[in-house]
Design a protein around this motif. Structure first.
Motif, PDB file in Angstrom:
ATOM      1  N   UNK A 201       0.972  -1.033   0.287  1.00 14.53           N
ATOM      2  CA  UNK A 201       0.153   0.092   0.301  1.00 14.53           C
ATOM      3  C   UNK A 201       0.594   1.399  -0.173  1.00 14.53           C
ATOM      4  N   UNK A 202       0.860   2.306  -1.298  1.00 17.27           N
ATOM      5  CA  UNK A 202       1.879   3.430  -0.810  1.00 17.27           C
ATOM      6  C   UNK A 202       1.107   4.215   0.094  1.00 17.27           C
ATOM      7  N   UNK A 203       1.761   5.140   0.178  1.00 21.50           N
ATOM      8  CA  UNK A 203       1.099   6.753   1.772  1.00 21.50           C
ATOM      9  C   UNK A 203       0.890   7.964   0.724  1.00 21.50           C
ATOM     10  N   UNK A 204       0.230   8.015  -0.609  1.00 20.96           N
ATOM     11  CA  UNK A 204      -0.068   8.757  -1.420  1.00 20.96           C
ATOM     12  C   UNK A 204      -1.293   8.944  -1.573  1.00 20.96           C
ATOM     13  N   UNK A 205      -2.495   8.489  -0.863  1.00 20.14           N
ATOM     14  CA  UNK A 205      -3.598   9.339  -0.495  1.00 20.14           C
ATOM     15  C   UNK A 205      -4.106  10.013  -0.569  1.00 20.14           C
ATOM     16  N   UNK A 206      -2.923  11.146  -0.249  1.00 19.43           N
ATOM     17  CA  UNK A 206      -4.252  12.272   0.031  1.00 19.43           C
ATOM     18  C   UNK A 206      -4.364  12.744  -1.657  1.00 19.43           C
ATOM     19  N   UNK A 207      -2.904  12.713  -2.423  1.00 19.55           N
ATOM     20  CA  UNK A 207      -3.315  13.540  -3.741  1.00 19.55           C
ATOM     21  C   UNK A 207      -3.977  12.553  -4.521  1.00 19.55           C
ATOM     22  N   UNK A 208      -4.705  11.468  -3.857  1.00 14.98           N
ATOM     23  CA  UNK A 208      -5.197  11.131  -5.628  1.00 14.98           C
ATOM     24  C   UNK A 208      -6.741  11.195  -5.264  1.00 14.98           C
ATOM     25  N   UNK A 209      -7.854  11.560  -6.183  1.00 19.86           N
ATOM     26  CA  UNK A 209      -9.238  11.020  -5.981  1.00 19.86           C
ATOM     27  C   UNK A 209      -9.662  10.193  -6.096  1.00 19.86           C
ATOM     28  N   UNK A 210     -10.155   9.475  -5.607  1.00 21.44           N
ATOM     29  CA  UNK A 210     -10.422   7.322  -5.610  1.00 21.44           C
ATOM     30  C   UNK A 210     -11.963   7.355  -5.672  1.00 21.44           C
ATOM     31  N   UNK A 211     -12.356   8.802  -5.485  1.00 22.52           N
ATOM     32  CA  UNK A 211     -13.828   8.619  -5.668  1.00 22.52           C
ATOM     33  C   UNK A 211     -14.513  10.061  -5.911  1.00 22.52           C
ATOM     34  N   UNK A 212     -16.166   9.329  -6.698  1.00 27.32           N
ATOM     35  CA  UNK A 212     -16.674  10.608  -7.105  1.00 27.32           C
ATOM     36  C   UNK A 212     -17.449  11.537  -6.094  1.00 27.32           C
ATOM     37  N   UNK A 213     -17.773  12.654  -6.039  1.00 26.51           N
ATOM     38  CA  UNK A 213     -18.501  13.010  -5.292  1.00 26.51           C
ATOM     39  C   UNK A 213     -20.167  13.212  -4.727  1.00 26.51           C
TER      40      UNK A 213
ATOM     41  N   UNK B 174      -9.606   6.415   0.562  1.00 26.31           N
ATOM     42  CA  UNK B 174     -10.247   8.157   1.124  1.00 26.31           C
ATOM     43  C   UNK B 174     -10.855   7.176   2.018  1.00 26.31           C
ATOM     44  N   UNK B 175      -9.929   6.157   3.460  1.00 20.30           N
ATOM     45  CA  UNK B 175     -10.981   6.630   4.623  1.00 20.30           C
ATOM     46  C   UNK B 175     -11.727   5.597   4.457  1.00 20.30           C
ATOM     47  N   UNK B 176     -12.525   4.733   3.259  1.00 22.70           N
ATOM     48  CA  UNK B 176     -13.632   4.635   3.199  1.00 22.70           C
ATOM     49  C   UNK B 176     -13.476   2.916   2.735  1.00 22.70           C
ATOM     50  N   UNK B 177     -14.138   2.039   3.800  1.00 22.74           N
ATOM     51  CA  UNK B 177     -13.945   0.286   3.168  1.00 22.74           C
ATOM     52  C   UNK B 177     -14.247   0.895   2.366  1.00 22.74           C
ATOM     53  N   UNK B 178     -14.238  -1.111   1.043  1.00 21.42           N
ATOM     54  CA  UNK B 178     -14.278  -1.000  -0.379  1.00 21.42           C
ATOM     55  C   UNK B 178     -14.588  -2.100  -0.889  1.00 21.42           C
ATOM     56  N   UNK B 179     -14.673  -3.038  -1.912  1.00 24.73           N
ATOM     57  CA  UNK B 179     -14.579  -4.286  -2.436  1.00 24.73           C
ATOM     58  C   UNK B 179     -14.071  -4.290  -3.305  1.00 24.73           C
ATOM     59  N   UNK B 180     -13.412  -5.124  -3.790  1.00 24.63           N
ATOM     60  CA  UNK B 180     -12.048  -5.468  -4.525  1.00 24.63           C
ATOM     61  C   UNK B 180     -11.934  -4.198  -5.428  1.00 24.63           C
ATOM     62  N   UNK B 181     -10.687  -4.089  -4.953  1.00 27.54           N
ATOM     63  CA  UNK B 181      -9.895  -3.017  -5.389  1.00 27.54           C
ATOM     64  C   UNK B 181      -9.375  -3.317  -6.767  1.00 27.54           C
ATOM     65  N   UNK B 182      -9.798  -2.029  -7.538  1.00 28.24           N
ATOM     66  CA  UNK B 182      -8.827  -2.103  -8.553  1.00 28.24           C
ATOM     67  C   UNK B 182      -7.507  -1.526  -9.152  1.00 28.24           C
ATOM     68  N   UNK B 183      -7.006  -1.847  -9.979  1.00 23.04           N
ATOM     69  CA  UNK B 183      -5.169  -1.234 -10.533  1.00 23.04           C
ATOM     70  C   UNK B 183      -5.164   0.391  -9.647  1.00 23.04           C
ATOM     71  N   UNK B 184      -5.918   1.277  -9.681  1.00 16.28           N
ATOM     72  CA  UNK B 184      -5.433   2.904  -9.404  1.00 16.28           C
ATOM     73  C   UNK B 184      -5.886   2.924  -7.790  1.00 16.28           C
ATOM     74  N   UNK B 185      -6.701   1.901  -7.556  1.00 10.01           N
ATOM     75  CA  UNK B 185      -7.187   1.885  -5.076  1.00 10.01           C
ATOM     76  C   UNK B 185      -6.449   1.098  -5.220  1.00 10.01           C
ATOM     77  N   UNK B 186      -5.483   0.027  -5.763  1.00  8.99           N
ATOM     78  CA  UNK B 186      -4.349  -0.485  -4.841  1.00  8.99           C
ATOM     79  C   UNK B 186      -3.225   0.130  -5.003  1.00  8.99           C
ATOM     80  N   UNK B 187      -2.929   0.972  -6.526  1.00 10.12           N
ATOM     81  CA  UNK B 187      -1.654   1.770  -5.774  1.00 10.12           C
ATOM     82  C   UNK B 187      -1.711   2.932  -4.913  1.00 10.12           C
ATOM     83  N   UNK B 188      -3.413   3.460  -4.692  1.00  7.65           N
ATOM     84  CA  UNK B 188      -3.009   4.960  -4.096  1.00  7.65           C
ATOM     85  C   UNK B 188      -3.622   4.186  -2.763  1.00  7.65           C
TER      86      UNK B 188
END
Lengths: 261, 243, 261, 243, 261, 243
Positions: free
Chosen positions: F1-13, F168-182
């Motif tokens: 798991x990377x730590x750079x999750x702050x920078x990348x928006x993975x959830x939409x509004x 982004x502090x949210x539990x989600x099912x079945x990470x895809x590549x971007x979600x896994x990276x960030x």
């Protein structure tokens, strides 16, 4: 210790050969059904799956940026490797690459490389600084006989449908890899005392000599390899070379039919 | 085979090659047997500046048992280049090229050795290249069949290793180093001089079918010449005809 | 499982030793015939072949351009390796370098390196940028006993007749490699309870301890190594050291006789 | 041995060394046995800042069978440096230096262990260097003979590992790190304190025969001192004389 | 072939478990005595020795200067490896790292890395040019059971007492390595049908499943690993997670007590 | 798991993910069995863009004999990524990550296969990842249990591989590549859909105990869905219920 079954099988193949028959009913110079799919695999810049009788093979193309060799500042490079992993047959064991697997990779590599189908200068980005390295990896998934021809076909099909991922590496726009010809391999095995084209698994159990011929678009020879124990005469070679010309032409058309999709 | 043949002149105006050979002329070949006291059989082959030395051990018991064959001997063949044999030093160890050559050389020799005479046993054939100037696999095959003969292992026929190739669109016999580097094709073969059969064949580069036929014709001619030198070398040691 | 023959042989050697005899008829401190040839091999910048009784050894010298280590910007490097390949004897098997082969290479290397015969500063081309790396590879072709001394002799002879291939690397004119002395190894084995010089193959089968001594031009010690199972006394060492002085001097003359050819 | 000894002053004006030792004085040695509960026998040796720990396992059945000896046990000895034991981290794995030291250490121990008592069996000796400050092979040999004693394996004699060397043209006992780096010679030996025999000997650098004799004299003197510490360590565990 | 002893032992452990007892007399969630020493080893920039029952483990920290990865110019790196060498137990054999040893190293590594206790940006010296690489090596010296927890403890203790050797590398003054938290591992094995904490060697011989839990300062999970054959229920997991919270807190205090010495 | 999750928006509004999935929604899963003629049993699993193919060979005699178990079969499991399966080509060969995954996958499968039915024998399970887009070890486990079923090897239950994680502090099912990276955490599990037990569990990153519980709840829900697809794939080949 050698299992006895191959010997019985060998006798049966011999018996059939005397009647000009093969164990799976094919004619001496007849090919099994061949299915070719391209572009299946995420992450591979070019990919192909060949289903050739009971043989299943995948090939994938990857690119990397390299510094060219000082004595050839404008030339990129091409590398082709094959892995005979234990997934493909009960007879393959884990461990470092076997002589069989090395031979397979090198024979396929030579056929493609020596045909000159890739112009190494076309892989240059900045002379002396950056060139493309093209890597074709072949993964044999099911060995049902004649993996050489299946691997050769998968490799050239993956290559001819590959996209150079220039954008990802920030060196221009993605574009189709330039491949100027379509070298095709045709393999023959002595079974029942005579050569046959496209041996199936049972015919390979005899363990007699194989000849692999790679022909280019102009029916020039680009690679030859004799494998396994056995001797052959120049006359026998002349006969199979004729068959190779016909078969390679047909498979070259199959590859062409998958391009531009 | 490189593609840069256009730049390098390999044939002179009179049609001869840079070292003065005719297109169908091979490099000088010298052969000796019995050169390594610790081996059962051994041979030394010098072809041009190539030096190949081969030792044969056995037949001995094949172990581990799983490599044994009930009905014949197995041949354990290694082709190895000494680190100092090439222009740039090569790291010791068995690379992919050496493994492939070892495999096809073994298969060539298996085609002539009477393996069925020695069930469950093993014969080791160790080919060492001490100096390399193009054509080492062929020199190695010649050396191996001489060392097998020197060890008294019965064979159907000897095997002669010899290559032809193509330079400047011309078929020539027995490429030397420059011709190999800048040539267009290489066709190494393993020829049984008595039966006229092939037990070894590789090729890379670009040859039309007609060019292939001419190159192979050169190979057969040279094989007959080398065969005479082989017979003489055995006669020199054993004082008579061919083993 | 140990074969019984070595034990019988051991007894015979013991019996002969009691009469101050050796199995091949030599005196206790006598050497077998040694033949040295240099400059035989195309591609090696220095080469030597040593035929020492039934032992045959080749050594070859190669050069490469290297970047010096940052803490020693003017120093080149020397590397000496030995391969005990299966060509040399039925007892050697293929595979990664055995402890025997590593020991052999390292003992020969230390004898040459520690004698200081190569001035590492003389291998400098451009300080901090380019220095020569000198690599001596020793190839044992036939092991008839006492390969250590044969390898040591081949290595120093190859080195002392080597030409630095400066032209090929475009860094000046070819010149003779500067080697300021001639370290020579002398090896002793306990056979039949006493030490003998230059053991033959049969004497080595006993498997008792060996002592390898490398002496430089001034009869200083540059390398010692005790190998194999066994113990020895300081008095025994003093005795063999005297023998080593004489033998090394003779072999040093043999090397000198081949130089400048 | 480096050649740069001219630049580095290793002896003080009063003839003592940088750490205050006399030329014939060794570094402090501490020894403990029975330090690893999982092993049959074990020992810990600290010599200067070197730390060597050894575990002994066996005698056990030797397998695969081809390594068995009908008339004696085989010793399987490994010398290994922990990645953090040196100034610059070393990659885990068995390098050429470690293989050579393992071989000669095994051969030294084979010279004293009564292997004939355990035909067809194997004894494993595992030497781990946790901190290295010159002289680890000697500390390892000392640790190994102590661990063998702790495991109750019968031996003709203990073996003491100790080295002398030469710095600034002066023979000194037990080189430390700076002396090893900038010195002129190193003479490590394995000495049997009771029999006065040598079972281990290496040397590199430059020593005249007289220098060799003096260095070896120092080694024998130190071996006697270390032997007393060894005996005391065994006594501390077993409450009596030497094992 | 499996030795029969483990089966008898397994039965005994089963019998004791029915009475809520363990083979060494401990309670189900009770830990053996743990001793921690730090700073013992010359040459290691941080070191720790853990004696945990009959298990003895050393960890050492080394630093190197590295060029950062182009895509993370300000980040240093952390690497943690464990070696299960043959010194530690009669059951370990020489050779390349076993799957057990790889798993051990990777599980300890993940617990430390994922806790974020080392800020990779704090390892930057010159952005894009020089960063620190921190390497923790764990050496198992005596395997008396539950080496995972002992290794995890040794690793974090070595790290938390490490000095960055900046002077030796000429990049500033030596300073304490910044480590912001203390991740601790707790391991459980099924023995006699139920899970127990801190298995001893005999309890591990059963070979049933293990669960390794690494908790950080805030009792968040940073690493989980289920090893060996066997299945468990979510309810069982919830129970051992509670035990892990208490045990990890105690060991975290033990580490703190050794700091600043 | 990377730590750079702050920078990348993975959830939409609207709370959905970049590819439009809800937090508890898995990627599409396709499964086929019997895809490799040379194998006793085989399966192909596509989950998102991941492609995992598995071949099963055996039960066969286990050799060398020292790996045999008197009372059960051994499972020999390999997880391997094809060189072209990843963004950057990976060199062929078995790296540390692959060895660890092979080990824990084998242990997961050992927990369900009725190994006691085949004493002294070996079953080979070969998992090949042809395309990787996060979650390959889970796809591999699913493929392996399908290939074992296809080979007719009796099992207590199938195993479904599935992972949840945190972005982004949210539990989600079945990470895809971007979600896994960030992302912040990944919790892959191997679930037996009938018994409700876990036979495989890993996790890395940062999860509070509450987050763990939610992530595992998602995993169980998805396992039930995938199980239906598995049963349908077997039915498609064998024309009936679950094997």
């Amino acid at each position: 210790m050698v299992a006895p079954v191959p010997n019985l099988l060998r006798q049966e193949i011999q018996r059939l050969a005397a009647q000009d028959k093969r164990i799976d009913g094919r004619g001496r110079w007849e090919r099994r059904s061949v299915d070719l799919e391209v572009g299946l695999l995420y992450n591979a810049e070019g990919s192909a799956k060949v289903t050739w009788g009971d043989t299943v093979v995948y090939a994938g193309v990857k690119f990397e940026l390299r510094t060219p060799w000082p004595d050839r500042p404008t030339q990129g490079s091409l590398m082709c490797g094959a892995e005979l992993r234990p997934v493909a047959h009960v007879k393959y064991e884990p461990g470092p690459p076997s002589p069989e697997s090395i031979e397979l990779g090198r024979v396929v590599d030579r056929g493609i490389r020596e045909s000159g189908c890739i112009d190494m200068d076309s892989l240059c980005i900045v002379p002396g600084e950056k060139v493309w390295g093209v890597m074709i990896d072949i993964h044999v998934m099911s060995d049902g006989g004649n993996i050489f021809d299946a691997c050769g076909l998968a490799a050239i099909a993956a290559l001819r449908t590959a996209i150079v991922p220039a954008e990802r590496f920030d060196v221009g726009e993605d574009h189709v890899l330039a491949v100027s010809s379509t070298p095709i391999m045709a393999s023959f095995t002595r079974a029942g005392g005579r050569f046959v084209y496209d041996p199936c698994e049972d015919e390979e159990l005899g363990g007699d000599e194989r000849i692999h011929i790679t022909l280019g678009d102009k029916e020039h020879l680009h690679s030859l390899q004799k494998g396994l124990k056995g001797a052959f005469t120049p006359a026998e070679f002349a006969e199979i070379l004729e068959v190779a010309r016909t078969q390679c032409a047909e498979l070259r058309d199959l590859v062409a039919s998958k391009e531009g999709n | 085979m490189m593609g840069g043949y256009g730049d390098v002149q390999l044939l002179k105006e009179d049609g001869t090659r840079l070292d003065g050979r005719a297109v169908d002329e091979m490099r000088p070949v010298e052969i000796k047997v019995g050169v390594l006291p610790a081996a059962q059989g051994s041979a030394w082959v010098k072809q041009g500046l190539n030096v190949a030395v081969c030792a044969v051990y056995g037949p001995m018991e094949a172990h581990p048992r799983k490599i044994q064959r009930q009905d014949r001997a197995v041949l354990d063949v290694r082709y190895n280049m000494a680190p100092f044999s090439t222009g740039e030093r090569i790291r010791p160890g068995f690379n992919r090229r050496a493994r492939e050559i070892s495999k096809v050389t073994a298969e060539a020799l298996e085609s002539v050795v009477l393996l069925e005479r020695y069930p469950r046993s093993k014969i080791r054939v160790e080919i060492e290249i001490l100096a390399a100037e193009a054509g080492t696999r062929c020199a190695g095959i010649t050396a191996a069949s001489m060392a097998l003969a020197d060890a008294g292992i019965p064979m159907r026929d000897l095997v002669v290793g010899i290559a032809s190739g193509k330079i400047q669109d011309t078929v020539v016999l027995d490429l030397d180093k420059a011709e190999d580097n800048y040539g267009q094709a290489d066709l190494p073969a393993g020829i049984c001089p008595n039966t006229g059969e092939l037990v070894f064949l590789q090729m890379d580069g670009d040859l039309s079918i007609e060019e292939y036929n001419l190159a192979m014709e050169y190979n057969f001619k040279a094989a007959a010449e080398i065969h005479e030198i082989m017979v003489a070398a055995l006669a020199a040691k054993y004082g008579g005809g061919e083993a």
